[in-house]
Design a protein around this motif. Sequence first.
Motif, PDB file in Angstrom:
ATOM      1  N   ILE A  93     -61.379 -15.767   0.591  1.00 37.95           N
ATOM      2  CA  ILE A  93     -62.349 -15.528   1.658  1.00 37.95           C
ATOM      3  C   ILE A  93     -63.673 -16.222   1.348  1.00 37.95           C
ATOM      4  N   LYS A  94     -64.069 -17.103   2.243  1.00 41.40           N
ATOM      5  CA  LYS A  94     -65.321 -17.846   2.093  1.00 41.40           C
ATOM      6  C   LYS A  94     -66.477 -17.124   2.769  1.00 41.40           C
ATOM      7  N   ASN A  95     -66.182 -16.530   3.901  1.00 42.34           N
ATOM      8  CA  ASN A  95     -67.236 -15.886   4.671  1.00 42.34           C
ATOM      9  C   ASN A  95     -66.604 -14.989   5.733  1.00 42.34           C
ATOM     10  N   HIS A  96     -67.456 -14.303   6.480  1.00 41.44           N
ATOM     11  CA  HIS A  96     -66.962 -13.486   7.582  1.00 41.44           C
ATOM     12  C   HIS A  96     -68.052 -13.361   8.619  1.00 41.44           C
ATOM     13  N   ASP A  97     -67.669 -12.875   9.768  1.00 39.79           N
ATOM     14  CA  ASP A  97     -68.575 -12.766  10.896  1.00 39.79           C
ATOM     15  C   ASP A  97     -68.281 -11.417  11.540  1.00 39.79           C
ATOM     16  N   VAL A  98     -69.048 -10.409  11.152  1.00 40.99           N
ATOM     17  CA  VAL A  98     -68.742  -9.048  11.609  1.00 40.99           C
ATOM     18  C   VAL A  98     -69.823  -8.549  12.563  1.00 40.99           C
ATOM     19  N   LYS A  99     -69.377  -8.086  13.717  1.00 35.16           N
ATOM     20  CA  LYS A  99     -70.310  -7.519  14.690  1.00 35.16           C
ATOM     21  C   LYS A  99     -69.873  -6.101  15.029  1.00 35.16           C
ATOM     22  N   PHE A 100     -70.822  -5.222  15.077  1.00 35.91           N
ATOM     23  CA  PHE A 100     -70.558  -3.848  15.498  1.00 35.91           C
ATOM     24  C   PHE A 100     -71.234  -3.647  16.843  1.00 35.91           C
ATOM     25  N   ARG A 130     -76.348 -18.914  18.813  1.00 28.54           N
ATOM     26  CA  ARG A 130     -77.603 -18.541  18.174  1.00 28.54           C
ATOM     27  C   ARG A 130     -77.541 -18.925  16.693  1.00 28.54           C
ATOM     28  N   TYR A 131     -78.704 -19.258  16.163  1.00 21.41           N
ATOM     29  CA  TYR A 131     -78.724 -19.788  14.802  1.00 21.41           C
ATOM     30  C   TYR A 131     -79.585 -18.943  13.867  1.00 21.41           C
ATOM     31  N   GLU A 132     -79.138 -18.859  12.630  1.00 24.17           N
ATOM     32  CA  GLU A 132     -79.960 -18.250  11.590  1.00 24.17           C
ATOM     33  C   GLU A 132     -79.740 -19.006  10.290  1.00 24.17           C
ATOM     34  N   LEU A 133     -80.651 -18.775   9.346  1.00 20.50           N
ATOM     35  CA  LEU A 133     -80.606 -19.490   8.074  1.00 20.50           C
ATOM     36  C   LEU A 133     -79.487 -18.975   7.180  1.00 20.50           C
ATOM     37  N   VAL A 134     -78.867 -19.875   6.462  1.00 26.83           N
ATOM     38  CA  VAL A 134     -77.986 -19.494   5.364  1.00 26.83           C
ATOM     39  C   VAL A 134     -78.863 -19.551   4.125  1.00 26.83           C
ATOM     40  N   LYS A 135     -79.222 -18.380   3.591  1.00 27.72           N
ATOM     41  CA  LYS A 135     -80.212 -18.357   2.509  1.00 27.72           C
ATOM     42  C   LYS A 135     -79.604 -18.741   1.180  1.00 27.72           C
ATOM     43  N   ASN A 136     -78.429 -18.244   0.926  1.00 25.53           N
ATOM     44  CA  ASN A 136     -77.782 -18.527  -0.344  1.00 25.53           C
ATOM     45  C   ASN A 136     -76.320 -18.829  -0.027  1.00 25.53           C
ATOM     46  N   THR A 137     -75.918 -20.066  -0.256  1.00 23.87           N
ATOM     47  CA  THR A 137     -74.572 -20.464   0.156  1.00 23.87           C
ATOM     48  C   THR A 137     -73.483 -19.689  -0.566  1.00 23.87           C
ATOM     49  N   ALA A 138     -73.857 -19.046  -1.691  1.00 22.99           N
ATOM     50  CA  ALA A 138     -72.855 -18.278  -2.434  1.00 22.99           C
ATOM     51  C   ALA A 138     -72.626 -16.907  -1.796  1.00 22.99           C
ATOM     52  N   ASP A 139     -73.612 -16.454  -1.006  1.00 25.32           N
ATOM     53  CA  ASP A 139     -73.505 -15.136  -0.380  1.00 25.32           C
ATOM     54  C   ASP A 139     -72.711 -15.197   0.918  1.00 25.32           C
ATOM     55  N   HIS A 140     -72.126 -14.076   1.252  1.00 23.43           N
ATOM     56  CA  HIS A 140     -71.486 -13.959   2.561  1.00 23.43           C
ATOM     57  C   HIS A 140     -72.537 -13.647   3.615  1.00 23.43           C
ATOM     58  N   VAL A 159     -76.923 -25.350   6.309  1.00 24.91           N
ATOM     59  CA  VAL A 159     -78.276 -24.792   6.272  1.00 24.91           C
ATOM     60  C   VAL A 159     -78.411 -23.673   7.295  1.00 24.91           C
ATOM     61  N   LEU A 160     -77.770 -23.888   8.439  1.00 19.99           N
ATOM     62  CA  LEU A 160     -77.811 -22.875   9.496  1.00 19.99           C
ATOM     63  C   LEU A 160     -76.415 -22.313   9.727  1.00 19.99           C
ATOM     64  N   TYR A 161     -76.414 -21.092  10.219  1.00 25.11           N
ATOM     65  CA  TYR A 161     -75.170 -20.434  10.565  1.00 25.11           C
ATOM     66  C   TYR A 161     -75.203 -20.166  12.064  1.00 25.11           C
ATOM     67  N   THR A 173     -82.624 -33.291  21.304  1.00 27.79           N
ATOM     68  CA  THR A 173     -82.918 -33.460  19.871  1.00 27.79           C
ATOM     69  C   THR A 173     -82.757 -32.131  19.141  1.00 27.79           C
ATOM     70  N   VAL A 174     -83.208 -31.054  19.782  1.00 26.83           N
ATOM     71  CA  VAL A 174     -83.079 -29.735  19.167  1.00 26.83           C
ATOM     72  C   VAL A 174     -81.597 -29.405  18.985  1.00 26.83           C
ATOM     73  N   TYR A 175     -80.801 -29.648  20.023  1.00 24.35           N
ATOM     74  CA  TYR A 175     -79.354 -29.395  19.935  1.00 24.35           C
ATOM     75  C   TYR A 175     -78.733 -30.197  18.790  1.00 24.35           C
ATOM     76  N   ARG A 176     -79.052 -31.493  18.755  1.00 23.88           N
ATOM     77  CA  ARG A 176     -78.487 -32.364  17.714  1.00 23.88           C
ATOM     78  C   ARG A 176     -78.895 -31.886  16.334  1.00 23.88           C
ATOM     79  N   THR A 177     -80.156 -31.511  16.176  1.00 17.99           N
ATOM     80  CA  THR A 177     -80.666 -31.118  14.870  1.00 17.99           C
ATOM     81  C   THR A 177     -80.022 -29.818  14.379  1.00 17.99           C
ATOM     82  N   VAL A 178     -79.921 -28.821  15.265  1.00 22.56           N
ATOM     83  CA  VAL A 178     -79.320 -27.560  14.795  1.00 22.56           C
ATOM     84  C   VAL A 178     -77.843 -27.764  14.456  1.00 22.56           C
ATOM     85  N   GLN A 179     -77.178 -28.650  15.201  1.00 20.75           N
ATOM     86  CA  GLN A 179     -75.771 -28.936  14.887  1.00 20.75           C
ATOM     87  C   GLN A 179     -75.641 -29.620  13.535  1.00 20.75           C
TER      88      GLN A 179
END
Length: 147
Positions: A131-138, A85-95, A73-75, A60-66
Amino acid sequence: MMTKEETEKFKQELKERGYKLTPQRRAILNVIIENEGRHLSPEEIYEFVKKECPEIGLATVYRTVQLLEKMGVLYRMNFDDGVSRYELVKNTADHQHHHLVCLKCGSIEEVEDDLLEVLEDKIAQKYDFFIKNHDVKFYGFCKKCRK
Ligand SMILES: [Zn+2]
Ligand SMILES: [Zn+2]
Ligand SMILES: [Zn+2]
């Protein structure tokens, strides 16, 4: 950390978008909100949610986060350890913010500022790409691990 008002506003927004907050979904969302910045995996979310909803299953947790990811809502992030791993998308307009990943202790720190506007402008012009979004890791070593 999200304030109480922010949390309530966020839940209200979900409702307005036609999203039903069942007790289980609410519990899962609460765990993610309470652990903001910790980038929980579905297994970790499950461990927290179980305390409040003992009848809940990992599936259920897997289904819900998906579902929450599909709703924007989640990224979902992957940090090369094979775990989503999941985190909140606080403002859909923000990257999405950037992440600093320590190669030694595995800590994940967040970079709040986008800082990529100049690069984004250049890419948009040169490649005619919106560009809609990005995923940058250092990757590197955190302060603690360098001592
Ligand atoms: Zn950006
Ligand atoms: Zn470290
Ligand atoms: Zn993050």
